[in-house]
Write an enzyme that holds these catalytic residues in place. Structure first.
Site, mmCIF file in Angstrom:
data_model
loop_
_atom_site.group_PDB
_atom_site.id
_atom_site.type_symbol
_atom_site.label_atom_id
_atom_site.label_comp_id
_atom_site.label_asym_id
_atom_site.label_seq_id
_atom_site.Cartn_x
_atom_site.Cartn_y
_atom_site.Cartn_z
ATOM 1 N N CYS A 1 -44.799 -11.832 -23.968
ATOM 2 C CA CYS A 1 -44.909 -10.406 -23.639
ATOM 3 C C CYS A 1 -46.211 -10.046 -22.921
ATOM 4 O O CYS A 1 -46.670 -8.901 -22.987
ATOM 5 C CB CYS A 1 -44.764 -9.547 -24.899
ATOM 6 N N PHE B 1 -32.584 -6.237 -26.895
ATOM 7 C CA PHE B 1 -33.653 -6.568 -27.828
ATOM 8 C C PHE B 1 -33.407 -7.925 -28.473
ATOM 9 O O PHE B 1 -32.286 -8.450 -28.473
ATOM 10 C CB PHE B 1 -33.778 -5.494 -28.915
#
Length: 217
Positions: free
Chosen positions: A171, A154
């Protein structure tokens, strides 16, 4: 789970090191580990990322193809990266990504910031990650599993240069609004948490969340 703080590491160096960390875990030479670090500026993407979502060829920021899930994202100073090298066969029930989302939400809550996860509508691009209640994205998650062992992890925006996100499609979500703890803190009229405070909060929350569902050995 062992916590390993590395400081700033060039992206390509970290990826080479990660291959060694994964091999060590597969061979049982180490236990599960969480590596906390940051990178010099780099935009990473996957084989599934459309070319029109990447920055212009003249971009001064390095562009690197990777083997994790997800699409294009940015790593750079002011961002906390967490690489998880875990044996998922020993971890317990499935749902690793969701547990990481919950852990980051818990960490942000302990620092005084509200955060949520979002379900992805059928047929839509993935909304995996951590968001503000107003749907600004503050943390991205992208992982890979090979031989039962995870890699990658992450990225949490603490105080990065958010302008970078205007140079590509983050994304695979056109129009996504990225934010940071520094931006949220400014809106609330409070100081930005220190790097040490963020690392401790994240490490404690991730460790607690994953230990909560681990299968006894």
């Amino acid at each position: 789970m062992e916590r390993v703080d590395l400081g700033e590491v060039p992206y390509e160096v970290a990826q080479a090191d990660m291959a060694g960390w994964v091999a060590e875990r597969k061979q049982g030479r180490t236990g599960d580990r969480l590596f906390l670090l940051t990178h010099p500026p780099v935009i990473t993407y996957t084989a599934r990322t459309p070319a029109d979502q990447l920055p212009e060829p003249a971009s001064p920021i390095s562009l690197v193809e990777v083997d994790r899930g997800g699409h294009a994202t940015y790593h750079g100073p002011g961002q906390l990266i967490g690489y998880l090298v875990l044996n998922v066969r020993e971890l317990g029930p499935r749902g690793l990504i969701r547990r990481i989302e919950h852990a980051l939400i818990r960490a942000l809550g302990s620092l005084g910031f509200d955060a949520i996860r979002r379900d992805t509508p059928r047929g839509a691009e993935s909304l995996v990650g951590v968001w503000t209640p107003g749907h600004q994205k503050i943390a991205s998650i992208g992982m890979r599993i090979s031989g039962g062992v995870t890699s990658h992890g992450f990225a949490l925006n603490v105080d990065p240069d958010l302008d970078v996100y205007t140079t590509f499609t983050a994304c695979a979500l056109p129009g996504v609004r990225m934010t940071s703890l520094a931006q949220l803190a400014a809106e609330l009229g409070r100081p930005t948490p220190t790097g040490a405070q963020v690392r401790d909060a994240v490490a404690d929350a991730v460790t607690a969340e994953l230990a909560r569902t681990r299968t006894p050995s």
